[in-house]
Design an enzyme around this catalytic site. Structure first.
Site, PDB file in Angstrom:
ATOM      1  N   TRP A  40      -8.651  -1.907  -5.839  1.00 48.50           N
ATOM      2  CA  TRP A  40      -7.620  -1.580  -4.834  1.00 48.50           C
ATOM      3  C   TRP A  40      -7.400  -2.845  -4.012  1.00 48.50           C
ATOM      4  CZ3 TRP A  40      -3.765   0.991  -2.902  1.00 48.50           C
ATOM      5  CH2 TRP A  40      -3.599   1.230  -1.548  1.00 48.50           C
ATOM      6  N   GLY A  43      -4.414  -3.718   1.730  1.00 53.61           N
ATOM      7  CA  GLY A  43      -3.793  -4.463   2.825  1.00 53.61           C
ATOM      8  C   GLY A  43      -4.684  -4.495   4.055  1.00 53.61           C
ATOM      9  N   ASP A  54      -3.936  -4.377  10.620  1.00 50.13           N
ATOM     10  CA  ASP A  54      -3.178  -3.956   9.440  1.00 50.13           C
ATOM     11  C   ASP A  54      -1.870  -3.299   9.903  1.00 50.13           C
ATOM     12  OD1 ASP A  54      -2.477  -3.172   6.859  1.00 50.13           O
ATOM     13  OD2 ASP A  54      -3.774  -1.407   6.880  1.00 50.13           O
ATOM     14  N   ARG A 155       3.204   6.966  -1.724  1.00 55.08           N
ATOM     15  CA  ARG A 155       2.167   7.384  -0.755  1.00 55.08           C
ATOM     16  C   ARG A 155       2.798   8.200   0.364  1.00 55.08           C
ATOM     17  NH1 ARG A 155      -2.102   3.212   2.008  1.00 55.08           N
ATOM     18  NH2 ARG A 155      -2.203   4.134   4.091  1.00 55.08           N
ATOM     19  N   HIS A 186      -2.549  10.937   1.814  1.00 52.74           N
ATOM     20  CA  HIS A 186      -3.541  10.357   2.727  1.00 52.74           C
ATOM     21  C   HIS A 186      -3.763  11.310   3.905  1.00 52.74           C
ATOM     22  CE1 HIS A 186      -6.136   7.243   3.898  1.00 52.74           C
ATOM     23  NE2 HIS A 186      -5.317   6.378   4.450  1.00 52.74           N
TER      24      HIS A 186
HETATM   25  C1  SPV Z   1      -5.720   0.052   2.850  1.00 47.00           C
HETATM   26  O1  SPV Z   1      -6.888  -0.054   2.438  1.00 47.00           O
HETATM   27  O2  SPV Z   1      -5.032  -0.920   3.158  1.00 47.00           O
HETATM   28  C2  SPV Z   1      -5.109   1.369   2.957  1.00 47.00           C
HETATM   29  C3  SPV Z   1      -5.974   2.544   3.131  1.00 47.00           C
HETATM   30  O3  SPV Z   1      -3.908   1.459   2.945  1.00 47.00           O
HETATM   31  S1  SPV Z   1      -6.020   2.943   4.814  1.00 47.00           S
HETATM   32  O4  SPV Z   1      -6.434   1.757   5.541  1.00 47.00           O
HETATM   33  O5  SPV Z   1      -6.966   4.032   4.951  1.00 47.00           O
HETATM   34  O6  SPV Z   1      -4.704   3.367   5.224  1.00 47.00           O
HETATM   35 MG    MG Z   2      -2.961  -0.358   3.272  1.00 43.06          MG
END
Ligand code: SPV
Ligand code: MG
Length: 290
Positions: A40, A43, A54, A155, A186
């Site tokens: 994965w 981001g 983020d 998503r 999610h």
């Molecule tokens: C990420 O890992 O960047 C995700 C998952 O999008 S979360 O941070 O839980 O939204």
């Molecule tokens: Mg993300």
């Protein structure tokens, strides 16, 4: 065909595939050696690596460059977290072509507005796009890929935004109609109830993708038992494991006034040499240095 493995092949198994979060070629290699099925390209992790929130601060160039380096380091299929797709449907079309060329096996595009707010933050501003607008982005993503093996994952952030089950199901259905190969649903609820209710109500037309970070009681066996989940993403465990390990070691070195207290607890230098393939370098020297 991208350089990394195909997600479609991995998905043909009956158990959900397990994708570990990654933010670097090194973390990707470690995930592959540990036995995960996929990566994965998070981001959240890459933002944290840069010391940033983020919230759409890292650029597509930064993310895709890291993904290219990861694809060179690992043969595992890479699921690219492309956030909101860097703009509208036109930006999405451009991004999907670039990510496929860079070695991604799939993209996940979320139905939030740009700039996005990280999903798991308490009380965050979570604004969603109109359904029709996001359907356009999914259609653009599907039209832009060159291989049928490349997966477009939509998503749904309705539960994250507090809009409830009916809205989440409506959106998931609409994104399937637009051509999404899978739906990532999610949730930031601390228990699996919300997600399990969604799974129970889901018609199963396409497989679901889960990111059980907020509800860690959700084991692979429990997920597999639903029969509706294709991928489970362990969302941020590479960066959190690194942070915890570094915090512990850094504090001990200062507290002890030296390295003697940590030497036995950290990876030996020879392990780093192995990961750097120093044997290959020695072979090259042997053959070509004159
Ligand atoms: C990420 O890992 O960047 C995700 C998952 O999008 S979360 O941070 O839980 O939204
Ligand atoms: Mg993300």
């Amino acid at each position: 065909m991208n350089s990394s493995g195909s997600l479609a092949r991995a998905l043909s198994r009956s158990a959900p595939i397990q994708a570990m979060a990654t933010h670097s070629p090194l973390s990707a290699k470690l995930a592959e050696e540990a036995g995960f099925d996929a990566l994965w390209a998070s981001g959240f992790e890459l933002s944290a690596l840069y010391g940033l929130a983020d919230v759409s601060l890292i650029t597509m160039t930064q993310h895709i460059e890291m993904l290219r380096a990861i694809a060179r380091a690992s043969a595992l299929p890479i699921i690219a977290d492309i956030d909101t797709g860097f703009g509208n449907a036109v930006n999405v079309a451009h991004a999907v072509a670039e990510y496929e060329r860079a070695g991604a096996a799939a993209v996940v595009i979320e139905d939030k507005s740009f700039p996005k707010m990280t999903s798991l933050i308490a009380g965050g501003r979570q604004e969603l796009l109109r359904i029709e607008e996001f359907q356009g982005k999914i259609e653009a993503a599907c039209a832009a890929r060159s291989s049928d093996d490349f997966c477009v994952i939509a998503r749904v952030e309705a539960l994250i935004a507090g809009l409830g089950q009916a809205e989440a199901l409506k959106r998931a259905q609409a994104y399937c109609e637009a051509g999404a190969d899978m739906i990532l649903i999610h949730s930031k609820q601390k228990t699996p109830d919300e997600i399990e209710a969604f799974i129970a109500a889901w018609d199963g037309l396409v497989p679901l993708v889960l990111v059980p970070t907020a509800y860690p009681q959700m084991t692979v066996d429990r997920i597999a038992a639903t029969g509706k989940v294709g991928i489970v993403i362990w969302g941020n465990h590479a960066i959190r494991a690194s942070v915890a390990a570094m915090q512990e070691v850094f504090a001990r070195v200062l507290a002890d006034g030296g390295l003697h207290g940590v030497e036995e607890t950290i990876a030996p230098v020879t392990e780093i040499f192995r990961l750097q393939k120093m044997d290959d370098i020695k072979d090259l020297e042997q053959r070509f240095l004159r």
